[in-house]
Scaffold this motif. Structure first.
Motif, PDB file in Angstrom:
ATOM      1  N   MET A  10       0.829  -1.198   0.000  1.00  9.22           N
ATOM      2  CA  MET A  10       0.000   0.000   0.000  1.00  9.22           C
ATOM      3  C   MET A  10       0.867   1.254   0.000  1.00  9.22           C
ATOM      4  O   MET A  10       0.455   2.313  -0.445  1.00  9.22           O
ATOM      5  N   TYR A  11       2.070   1.140   0.552  1.00  8.29           N
ATOM      6  CA  TYR A  11       2.967   2.295   0.622  1.00  8.29           C
ATOM      7  C   TYR A  11       3.722   2.451  -0.689  1.00  8.29           C
ATOM      8  O   TYR A  11       3.843   3.538  -1.229  1.00  8.29           O
ATOM      9  N   GLY A  12       4.211   1.354  -1.193  1.00  6.63           N
ATOM     10  CA  GLY A  12       4.975   1.408  -2.431  1.00  6.63           C
ATOM     11  C   GLY A  12       5.800   0.143  -2.567  1.00  6.63           C
ATOM     12  O   GLY A  12       5.857  -0.673  -1.650  1.00  6.63           O
TER      13      GLY A  12
ATOM     14  N   VAL B 121      -5.044   1.284  10.264  1.00 10.59           N
ATOM     15  CA  VAL B 121      -4.450   2.414   9.550  1.00 10.59           C
ATOM     16  C   VAL B 121      -3.425   3.148  10.417  1.00 10.59           C
ATOM     17  O   VAL B 121      -2.407   3.611   9.903  1.00 10.59           O
TER      18      VAL B 121
ATOM     19  N   ARG C  94       0.428   3.655   9.534  1.00  8.28           N
ATOM     20  CA  ARG C  94       1.039   4.978   9.496  1.00  8.28           C
ATOM     21  C   ARG C  94       2.358   5.000  10.259  1.00  8.28           C
ATOM     22  O   ARG C  94       3.344   5.594   9.814  1.00  8.28           O
TER      23      ARG C  94
ATOM     24  N   TYR D  50       4.849   3.505   7.964  1.00  9.35           N
ATOM     25  CA  TYR D  50       5.179   4.302   6.776  1.00  9.35           C
ATOM     26  C   TYR D  50       6.008   5.530   7.138  1.00  9.35           C
ATOM     27  O   TYR D  50       7.005   5.828   6.502  1.00  9.35           O
ATOM     28  N   ILE D  51       5.546   6.272   8.139  1.00  9.33           N
ATOM     29  CA  ILE D  51       6.136   7.587   8.383  1.00  9.33           C
ATOM     30  C   ILE D  51       7.314   7.497   9.340  1.00  9.33           C
ATOM     31  O   ILE D  51       8.376   8.053   9.093  1.00  9.33           O
TER      32      ILE D  51
ATOM     33  N   GLY E 193      -4.405   3.120  -0.572  1.00 13.00           N
ATOM     34  CA  GLY E 193      -3.655   3.082   0.684  1.00 13.00           C
ATOM     35  C   GLY E 193      -3.027   4.428   0.985  1.00 13.00           C
ATOM     36  O   GLY E 193      -3.005   4.884   2.129  1.00 13.00           O
ATOM     37  N   LYS E 194      -2.532   5.077  -0.070  1.00 11.38           N
ATOM     38  CA  LYS E 194      -1.889   6.378   0.134  1.00 11.38           C
ATOM     39  C   LYS E 194      -2.923   7.430   0.501  1.00 11.38           C
ATOM     40  O   LYS E 194      -2.661   8.306   1.337  1.00 11.38           O
TER      41      LYS E 194
ATOM     42  N   ILE F  52      -5.607   6.933   2.171  1.00 11.34           N
ATOM     43  CA  ILE F  52      -5.963   6.718   3.580  1.00 11.34           C
ATOM     44  C   ILE F  52      -4.858   7.264   4.478  1.00 11.34           C
ATOM     45  O   ILE F  52      -5.131   7.928   5.488  1.00 11.34           O
ATOM     46  N   THR F  53      -3.602   7.001   4.102  1.00 10.69           N
ATOM     47  CA  THR F  53      -2.488   7.484   4.921  1.00 10.69           C
ATOM     48  C   THR F  53      -2.524   9.007   5.039  1.00 10.69           C
ATOM     49  O   THR F  53      -2.308   9.569   6.119  1.00 10.69           O
TER      50      THR F  53
ATOM     51  N   ILE G  94      -5.077  10.008   7.473  1.00 16.02           N
ATOM     52  CA  ILE G  94      -4.688   9.625   8.835  1.00 16.02           C
ATOM     53  C   ILE G  94      -3.697  10.627   9.428  1.00 16.02           C
ATOM     54  O   ILE G  94      -3.657  10.857  10.637  1.00 16.02           O
ATOM     55  N   MET G  95      -2.891  11.255   8.560  1.00 15.96           N
ATOM     56  CA  MET G  95      -1.965  12.284   9.041  1.00 15.96           C
ATOM     57  C   MET G  95      -2.703  13.342   9.834  1.00 15.96           C
ATOM     58  O   MET G  95      -2.235  13.836  10.848  1.00 15.96           O
TER      59      MET G  95
END
Lengths: 640, 166
Positions: A341-343, A601, A605, A608-609, B135-136, B138-139, B142-143
């Motif tokens: 989903m991120y890449g 989610v 996150r 991802y971050i 997915g992006k 949603i991300t 969510i931020m």
């Protein structure tokens, strides 16, 4: 396992064997065909096959669209897609005759339906046009001019009443006015006038918005006409419904048409590959990527299809960008869905899935943290996997939920949480030991970030950039570790404070001295070094971000408490228990739903971050071999 | 009149903390309603074009809904502790603490839910053009929620840590 090693494959064979080779490659599903780089070769001439296939696909899809409107077969969420074997799929061409008939029939049907709809629509319009004159009791054929008088039947807008009255007064002597009826914002008028007044009166009426009714070739009173038209409209409605009944038998063809759609999609995928090939007079050249381990399979498949062919396997060159193929054990594989989903990581990067899955497991579990919820999630996900037999990303996400349900149960024991019932023994009670809980979350965050930095350092060392690893990642690792030792030392007292201070300061020193090393000139190097200290705010906010684990955990528990309390208000008489149990069931189901989404989610996150940002090299593209793919079916025994 | 003053004096803590609870639910709920409304309109538009995207669009619509729930949680914790649901009536000082404890989620809930709704609308647009990137989308939404979660955390910590201290 991790990111798989890729190899290039180049193949030259006789043109006669072209389709056999492509078919064989599609069957094993192990080669991604890329556009050939050889400049001297001409591109393969476009054959008529591809447009023909695409036209046919369009027809099949149109037929399926028609069928879908009348398909009443029940397919619930848990109904799996029908299964099909590769052999059956390949032989779908045999059903083309049936398909032609079905396409013909559905096309005819939808044309007929459109014609019926247009007719009904037209009838409706004619009725609407007659409506203002419903009370006009003379037959319309009487509205005809004769030698001395002219007739007008029509409407004016009601907001022009005053202007109309003036006109009426003006022509009192030469014309007869009849106001038939007021319909919505229109006033229906019948005017008979002397011939010599005709032009002027008509002009003035038109000026205030008079619209003449269409009476030509209409016979009988408007009311009679409307009655007939309405009857016709109704009977057309019945006719349409009867006709629609016929459509239900088309549904029998649905499965065949869907199989043919899948068949055509695969044929098209193969024909598309042809565009990437190079061509000489009588031979063709194919280039592509394979997973290094797949070499013998690919070789055998090609030689089976074209025994006289030349095959060459080679390692990727430096400037090549091979596609990324990832392979993991069965427990980690579902977590690939989260990363996808991120890449897609670069093929020269690092597969984060194994380490990521550990933290995903821990963090998700902490956010939900309920023994019962965990069991429900795991069993529910297991049920979906067994009954629906999903494929692709959906399968992976379901797998993640199933595994994380276990984490939820384990953390549920740790925090003493079952449906938020009070008084369960626990290791840590998050509501009473809030500060300890917060420290636990932030601590997990620091470990997570340190692992991320560690991966970054490992990647730099692997690529021979040892100094980068020490300067960029090592310095921050020292700062973070030193900072924690300092914090622990200040709480406990003792020598840790001094050690922590020294380690952190050393980290800062390395950072300040080296962070600006890529800048030109001593002055810029110094500024760059000092500026990088400012990144500490980034790390602080990254760590604080993990306090969301506590926040989400509280949300799960307290929502459950809310519903328990509301249900508790009813408990008393016997019927109160029934209501209470209903409230609790609905409430906990809602809580599981909303918090599974939230935990999923928010955990993603954090990966991802906070985690990926320390090392992730994206920009890869997923390995997409030419293979048999199905949209409407599950493949039985797909090739490995 | 004296009676009224006495009553207010005695129950001032309960009253002011309940006011805080009302703000937490009301403002955070307003934000969520607004945010979900925005996202819902966009989602309906997308689904009218492509009904298969309903599931993914629904997830994006749901995201700005959590602020309202956080507000509810904080209000519930206050009501559990201030003497309305069992227990004794709290002191005026404790009431003020609960009132201020409700403010983070009330304010951040209101604004972040609306902002998140707008991000979700953009995300639904992204979903329409490139469904594989959901997915992006949603991300990104969510931020925004981060700050609502922080507000929830501080609101809850204040209530949990201050209970019985004043």
């Amino acid at each position: 396992m991790a990111i798989l090693r890729m190899k290039k494959v180049a193949l030259i064979a006789h043109t006669d064997n072209r389709s056999a080779v492509l078919q064989s490659l599609q069957d094993i599903g192990a080669v991604e065909v890329v556009s050939t780089q050889e400049q001297e070769l001409s591109a393969v001439e476009a054959s008529g096959t591809l447009p023909a296939l695409e036209k046919r696909l369009g027809e099949v899809r149109e037929a399926l669209d028609v069928i879908r409107n009348y398909d009443e077969s029940k397919t619930g969420f848990l109904t799996p897609k029908p299964s099909i074997t590769i052999d059956k799929l390949k032989n779908m061409q045999q059903s083309f005759e049936l398909e032609d008939k079905a396409i013909e029939q559905t096309k005819q049907f939808s044309d007929d339906m459109n014609a019926l709809k247009t007719r009904r629509h037209r009838l409706r319009n004619r009725v609407t046009q007659l409506e203002p004159y419903a009370k006009f009791d003379a037959p319309l054929e009487s509205v005809r001019d004769n030698d001395y008088t002219s007739c007008l039947l029509g409407t004016i807008p009601t907001d022009k009443m005053d202007a109309y009255k003036d006109i009426r007064k003006k022509f009192e002597q030469t014309a007869y006015f009849e106001e038939i009826d007021q319909h919505k914002d229109l006033l229906a008028l019948y005017v008979v006038m002397a011939k010599d007044a005709d032009e002027e009166l008509t002009g003035e009426l038109k000026f205030i918005g008079f619209a003449e009714a269409y009476t030509k070739e209409l016979y009988g009173t408007p009311a009679d006409l409307m009655f007939d038209l309405n009857n016709e409209y109704e009977s057309l409605g019945f006719e349409t419904e009867e006709y629609e009944e016929k459509a239900k038998k088309f549904v029998d063809d649905k499965l065949t048409l869907q199989a043919i759609e899948d068949y055509l999609l695969n044929e098209i995928a193969r024909e598309r590959c042809v565009e990437n090939l190079g061509q000489t007079g009588s031979a063709f050249m194919l280039e592509g990527w394979i997973v290094a381990d797949g070499e013998p399979t690919v070789k055998k498949a090609i030689l089976d299809a074209a025994p006289e062919s030349y095959i060459e396997f080679s390692e990727p060159e430096r400037e090549d960008l091979p596609p990324t193929a990832i392979s993991n054990g069965s427990i980690v594989t579902p977590f690939e869905g989260v990363t996808e989903m991120y890449g897609v990581p670069s093929s020269k990067g690092f597969d984060p899935n194994k380490l990521m899955s550990i933290f995903y497991f821990l963090i998700f579990g902490m956010m939900m943290a309920d023994i019962a919820y965990g069991l429900i999630l795991s069993l529910g996900a297991l049920l979906v996997l067994k009954l629906k037999k999903p494929t692709g990303t959906f399968r992976k996400i379901t797998g993640v939920i199933m595994i994380c349900g276990i984490a939820t149960t384990l953390w549920g024991f740790f925090f003493g949480n079952v449906f938020a019932i009070e008084g369960i023994p626990s290791v840590i009670n998050p509501i009473q030991d809030a500060i300890l809980m917060l420290v636990l979350c932030l601590g997990l965050g620091v470990v997570h970030i340190l692992v991320g930095l560690g991966i970054g350092a490992y990647m730099a060392i692997r690529d021979g950039r040892v100094w980068d690893a020490i300067f960029d990642k090592g310095s921050w690792i020292m700062i973070l570790v030193g900072g924690i030792m300092l914090a622990v030392g200040m709480m406990m007292g003792g020598v840790l404070t001094t050690i922590g201070m020294i380690v952190a300061l050393m980290g800062f020193a390395i950072l300040i001295c080296t962070a600006g090393r890529h800048k030109k000139g001593i002055f810029r190097k110094m500024i760059g070094g000092l500026a990088s200290v400012y990144d500490i705010t980034g790390y602080v906010s990254d760590i604080l971000s993990y306090s969301r684990i506590f926040g989400m955990g509280l949300a799960t528990t307290v929502i459950a408490m809310v519903f328990n309390t509301i249900a508790g208000l009813f408990m008393g008489p016997w019927w109160g228990y029934i209501i209470g149990i209903i409230v609790m069931t609905i409430g906990h189901v809602f809580n599981i739903g909303i918090n599974t989404l939230g935990s999923f989610v928010h955990t993603a996150r954090l990966q991802y971050i906070e985690f990926f940002s320390k090392f992730y090299e994206g920009g890869g593209h997923a390995f997409m071999p030419l293979s048999v793919r199905t949209k409407n079916h599950r493949l039985e025994n797909p090739p490995q | 009149m004296t009676n009224l003053m006495e009553f207010f004096g005695e129950y001032f803590g309960v009253i002011i903390s309940t006011f805080g609870a009302a703000l937490a639910v009301g403002l955070a709920g307003t934000g969520s309603a607004k945010g979900m409304g925005l996202a819902g309109q966009a989602a309906a538009g997308l689904v009218s074009e492509d009904p298969d995207k309903f599931g993914k669009a629904l997830v994006l619509q749901l995201l700005p809904g959590t602020q309202g729930i956080y507000g509810l949680l904080v209000a519930f914790m206050i009501l559990l502790n201030n003497g309305i649901v069992g227990g004794e009536a709290i002191s005026a000082a404790q009431g003020w603490v609960y009132f201020f404890a409700a403010l983070p989620i009330a304010i951040a809930g209101l604004t972040s839910a609306i902002a998140q709704g707008k991000t979700a609308v953009a995300g639904i647009g992204l979903l329409g053009k490139r469904p594989e990137e959901s997915g992006k989308a949603i991300t990104m939404a969510i931020m925004v929620e981060t700050y609502a979660v922080f507000a929830l955390l501080i609101s809850m910590l204040t209530i949990l840590l201050s209970a019985g201290k004043f």
